[in-house]
Motif scaffolding. Structure first.
Motif, PDB file in Angstrom:
ATOM      1  N   TYR A 174       0.805  -1.228   0.000  1.00 45.82           N
ATOM      2  CA  TYR A 174       0.000   0.000   0.000  1.00 45.82           C
ATOM      3  C   TYR A 174       0.836   1.274   0.000  1.00 45.82           C
ATOM      4  CZ  TYR A 174      -4.251   2.711   0.972  1.00 45.82           C
ATOM      5  OH  TYR A 174      -5.300   3.590   0.900  1.00 45.82           O
ATOM      6  N   PRO A 175       1.920   1.364   0.794  1.00 46.65           N
ATOM      7  CA  PRO A 175       2.688   2.607   0.787  1.00 46.65           C
ATOM      8  C   PRO A 175       3.337   2.935  -0.553  1.00 46.65           C
ATOM      9  CG  PRO A 175       3.119   1.385   2.802  1.00 46.65           C
ATOM     10  CD  PRO A 175       2.350   0.465   1.885  1.00 46.65           C
ATOM     11  N   SER A 176       3.554   1.939  -1.406  1.00 45.75           N
ATOM     12  CA  SER A 176       4.125   2.220  -2.720  1.00 45.75           C
ATOM     13  C   SER A 176       3.219   3.133  -3.534  1.00 45.75           C
ATOM     14  CB  SER A 176       4.378   0.916  -3.485  1.00 45.75           C
ATOM     15  OG  SER A 176       4.948   1.184  -4.755  1.00 45.75           O
TER      16      SER A 176
ATOM     17  N   ALA B 149       2.891  -3.489 -18.403  1.00 45.78           N
ATOM     18  CA  ALA B 149       2.752  -4.227 -17.143  1.00 45.78           C
ATOM     19  C   ALA B 149       2.528  -3.308 -15.950  1.00 45.78           C
ATOM     20  CB  ALA B 149       3.991  -5.086 -16.915  1.00 45.78           C
ATOM     21  N   VAL B 150       3.186  -2.150 -15.914  1.00 46.29           N
ATOM     22  CA  VAL B 150       3.035  -1.256 -14.765  1.00 46.29           C
ATOM     23  C   VAL B 150       1.587  -0.825 -14.584  1.00 46.29           C
ATOM     24  CG1 VAL B 150       3.587   1.065 -13.907  1.00 46.29           C
ATOM     25  CG2 VAL B 150       5.408  -0.427 -14.716  1.00 46.29           C
ATOM     26  N   CYS B 151       0.862  -0.702 -15.686  1.00 43.69           N
ATOM     27  CA  CYS B 151      -0.557  -0.340 -15.627  1.00 43.69           C
ATOM     28  C   CYS B 151      -1.360  -1.369 -14.847  1.00 43.69           C
ATOM     29  CB  CYS B 151      -1.094  -0.190 -17.040  1.00 43.69           C
ATOM     30  SG  CYS B 151      -2.812   0.323 -17.162  1.00 43.69           S
ATOM     31  N   GLN B 152      -0.856  -2.603 -14.823  1.00 46.29           N
ATOM     32  CA  GLN B 152      -1.539  -3.696 -14.126  1.00 46.29           C
ATOM     33  C   GLN B 152      -1.444  -3.576 -12.609  1.00 46.29           C
ATOM     34  OE1 GLN B 152      -3.022  -6.824 -15.394  1.00 46.29           O
ATOM     35  NE2 GLN B 152      -3.608  -7.036 -13.246  1.00 46.29           N
ATOM     36  N   MET B 153      -0.453  -2.833 -12.133  1.00 48.74           N
ATOM     37  CA  MET B 153      -0.134  -2.872 -10.707  1.00 48.74           C
ATOM     38  C   MET B 153      -1.308  -2.527  -9.793  1.00 48.74           C
ATOM     39  SD  MET B 153       3.126  -1.254  -8.737  1.00 48.74           S
ATOM     40  CE  MET B 153       3.531  -1.826  -7.091  1.00 48.74           C
ATOM     41  N   PRO B 154      -1.980  -1.371  -9.976  1.00 42.82           N
ATOM     42  CA  PRO B 154      -3.110  -1.090  -9.078  1.00 42.82           C
ATOM     43  C   PRO B 154      -4.236  -2.096  -9.215  1.00 42.82           C
ATOM     44  CG  PRO B 154      -2.999   0.524 -10.858  1.00 42.82           C
ATOM     45  CD  PRO B 154      -1.739  -0.270 -10.919  1.00 42.82           C
ATOM     46  N   TRP B 155      -4.432  -2.615 -10.414  1.00 40.39           N
ATOM     47  CA  TRP B 155      -5.488  -3.612 -10.637  1.00 40.39           C
ATOM     48  C   TRP B 155      -5.203  -4.870  -9.826  1.00 40.39           C
ATOM     49  CZ3 TRP B 155      -9.085  -0.881 -12.539  1.00 40.39           C
ATOM     50  CH2 TRP B 155     -10.232  -1.440 -13.113  1.00 40.39           C
ATOM     51  N   THR B 156      -3.951  -5.340  -9.877  1.00 33.99           N
ATOM     52  CA  THR B 156      -3.566  -6.544  -9.139  1.00 33.99           C
ATOM     53  C   THR B 156      -3.718  -6.346  -7.642  1.00 33.99           C
ATOM     54  OG1 THR B 156      -1.990  -7.211 -10.849  1.00 33.99           O
ATOM     55  CG2 THR B 156      -1.651  -8.110  -8.642  1.00 33.99           C
TER      56      THR B 156
ATOM     57  N   CYS C  76      -5.002   4.558 -16.439  1.00 31.72           N
ATOM     58  CA  CYS C  76      -5.643   3.676 -17.419  1.00 31.72           C
ATOM     59  C   CYS C  76      -5.926   2.318 -16.791  1.00 31.72           C
ATOM     60  CB  CYS C  76      -4.736   3.478 -18.629  1.00 31.72           C
ATOM     61  SG  CYS C  76      -4.531   4.946 -19.664  1.00 31.72           S
ATOM     62  N   ILE C  77      -6.948   1.666 -17.304  1.00 28.19           N
ATOM     63  CA  ILE C  77      -7.267   0.299 -16.904  1.00 28.19           C
ATOM     64  C   ILE C  77      -6.462  -0.636 -17.790  1.00 28.19           C
ATOM     65  CG2 ILE C  77      -9.106  -1.446 -16.847  1.00 28.19           C
ATOM     66  CD1 ILE C  77     -11.047   0.864 -16.213  1.00 28.19           C
ATOM     67  N   ILE C  78      -5.910  -1.688 -17.204  1.00 25.41           N
ATOM     68  CA  ILE C  78      -5.112  -2.628 -17.975  1.00 25.41           C
ATOM     69  C   ILE C  78      -5.929  -3.189 -19.144  1.00 25.41           C
ATOM     70  CG2 ILE C  78      -5.732  -4.570 -16.483  1.00 25.41           C
ATOM     71  CD1 ILE C  78      -2.311  -3.964 -18.147  1.00 25.41           C
TER      72      ILE C  78
END
Length: 557
Positions: free
Chosen positions: A74-76, A113-120, A527-529
């Protein structure tokens, strides 16, 4: 890549094994069924604990790679959001790790791939909340009420973040602006294949409903530590929600309720070289903590953790991206210059004037005011950093117990997720939006406890862009300084419809990224992945953001 559909398919069948406390598992899958977990009180409580225990410490985004530097929970996301504005300055280096967000890099687009991070991360956390709520049922028994209350409060917090990260306009600006799809404990796999992004109106109604349920279920609950939400945190989340919605009466009401039992930090607590912003105190309402057993600490020389990014006081013989590899994330020069000389928060950042020292000995002597390891600070600024200066280095987030010689211990710190000072500022802003004279009086009283020389209206050059009046700008400035590095910068810029200013005389932002924006940058609308859009036919996407090129003409304050 992971997406909602895959997560939901899993959720409707089984609940992932959460802790070693659960014994009844399918030996072929290592999963616990929802019926098994629901029937075992200890199992249920383990799933509840997993919601908050998973906030930090693990390689959740890329579990197969223990070297991803920003995969620490979360802190990231605090840093991802805060570097998008102007208050945090990143080093001009490709290995700085947060430059994708700072420079509006290509990887913010939906095909990367970075766009995926919040989704994951976020839908994984939401999945955990939904699993608990599925086990608890719509009318939880007495032994499941607290767990359900925690799940409702945390799910509200996660959706609140997602709404503010993905909506192109905030609730107050456009109630119809799209946020993200909602997945609940009752959403089926079939429904998830055509699950549109909901409007601000529907999303914030859902969030408030979750918080209302949490308020009811957590009434009378006493927590054992500040790493689990209780009723005060629910009130705090409501205050955040109503602030975003600009429901000023309710924002004021719940911000005031949230403060009960807490006390704002004084100068000694704020600038403590041993416990500063690394240990819960009477001001902290909610937090998470890194433990010596966490993968983020044990692996990759502890370089993939919050401390590596934000703690600079680690000896040159040890590790740490901020202290010893790339250089620190600094405070914006202009923001620092507007902090009063007697404002104790100024001591959280190394004075830019030290760079004018005539000798290294003189500089180290001056740095001793900021740290009991002034030689280490000098090394970080003059030798490690690409800029070769110490000005603006943050010493807000201190190593655990003042330890400098062992990063495995120094980085096992707690991180604040909610503080009473935030609630006080919400109450002040909300009160002032209903009665400006009252708000000014409250703000003056609050600010003079930080800076005895504070005079309302004197800091006019610190404000720019947008249509907010001077009062809200004054509160915003206090939030920028008080909550620096704690994840609020982008949220405030978006809700106040501000631009950003990085180009001005004396700017310490790298030349290539000295951009000035009169309106809120589109890169703050994530953006959404693409894989989610491909599999979820009802899901639209935000435009791929673009950045400026070269430096803009200097802004004149």
């Amino acid at each position: 890549m992971k997406n909602i559909i895959k997560s939901l398919a899993l959720a409707t069948a089984v609940i992932p094994f959460a802790t070693s406390c659960i014994e009844e598992i399918d030996p072929q899958t290592a999963y616990v069924t929802s019926d098994q977990a629901s029937a075992d009180a200890s199992s249920y409580n383990s799933f509840v604990k997993a919601i908050t225990n998973s906030l930090c410490g693990q390689f959740t985004y890329d579990g197969t790679d223990d070297t991803t530097p920003y995969d620490f929970g979360y802190p990231s996301f605090f840093l991802q959001r805060d570097v998008m504005g102007q208050d945090i300055v990143c080093e001009d280096s490709g290995s700085e790790w947060y430059t994708t967000w700072y420079t509006c890099g290509t990887a913010l687009g939906p095909n990367y791939a970075v766009c995926q991070m919040p989704w994951t991360y976020y839908y994984g956390w939401i999945y955990s909340c939904n699993a608990v709520l599925k086990m608890a049922g719509p009318d939880p028994s007495d032994d499941k009420k607290v767990g359900a209350g925690i799940a409702h409060s945390m799910r509200a917090m996660f959706y609140m973040d997602l709404a503010r990260m993905f909506a192109q306009k905030t609730y107050a600006a456009d109630v119809n602006s799209e946020t993200v799809p909602i997945i609940t404990e009752n959403t089926t796999t079939a429904q998830s294949t055509n699950n549109p992004r909901v409007s601000n109106k529907d999303m914030w109604d859902f969030i408030i409903d979750d918080l209302n349920k949490a308020e009811e279920l957590l009434d009378g609950y006493t927590r054992s530590d500040k790493f689990t939400p209780d009723l005060s945190v629910v009130y705090g989340l409501k205050a955040r929600a109503y602030l975003t919605m600009e429901d000023w009466a309710n924002a004021e009401k719940y911000a005031k309720l949230a403060q009960q039992g807490y006390t704002a930090m004084n100068a000694d607590e704020y600038t403590s070289q041993t416990n500063g912003f690394n240990t819960p105190n009477d001001a902290w309402m909610f937090g998470c903590t890194y433990k010596s057993t966490d993968d983020n600490i044990k692996l990759n020389d502890a370089d993939s953790c919050w401390g590596s990014q934000m703690i600079v006081e680690v000896s040159p013989s040890e590790c740490g991206y901020s202290a010893n590899y790339v250089g620190p994330k600094r405070i914006d020069y202009h923001l620092y210059s507007t902090i009063g000389q007697n404002d104790f928060r100024r001591k959280c950042f190394v004075d830019f004037a030290i760079d004018e020292s005539e000798s290294m000995e003189e500089a180290i002597e001056a740095l001793a005011e900021y740290s009991d390891d002034p030689e280490g600070l000098a090394n970080t600024g003059f030798n490690v950093s690409a800029t070769g200066v110490v000005g603006g280095i943050p010493v807000k987030f201190r190593p655990k117990d003042g330890i400098h010689s062992n990063q495995y211990q120094a980085f096992t710190v707690a991180v604040p997720l909610m503080r009473v000072e935030e609630m006080q500022l919400i109450e002040i802003e909300a009160a002032g939006m209903q009665n400006e004279a009252k708000g000014i009086a409250m703000l003056t009283d609050w600010a003079t406890q930080r800076d005895p020389d504070f005079k309302y209206g004197e800091r006019t050059d610190a404000y720019y862009n947008g249509s907010t009046g001077s009062f809200r700008n004054e509160v915003w400035w206090q939030r920028r300084v008080e909550l620096w590095g704690e994840g609020f910068a982008t949220f405030d810029i978006k809700r106040l419809q501000k631009g950003i200013i990085r180009s001005y005389e004396g700017s310490n932002h790298p030349t290539n990224y000295q951009w000035n924006m009169e309106s809120t940058p589109d890169w703050m609308n994530l953006c959404i992945i693409q894989s989610e859009v491909n599999y979820n036919s009802g899901c639209s996407n935000n435009p791929t953001p673009s950045h400026a090129t070269g430096a803009d003409a200097p802004y004149v304050w």
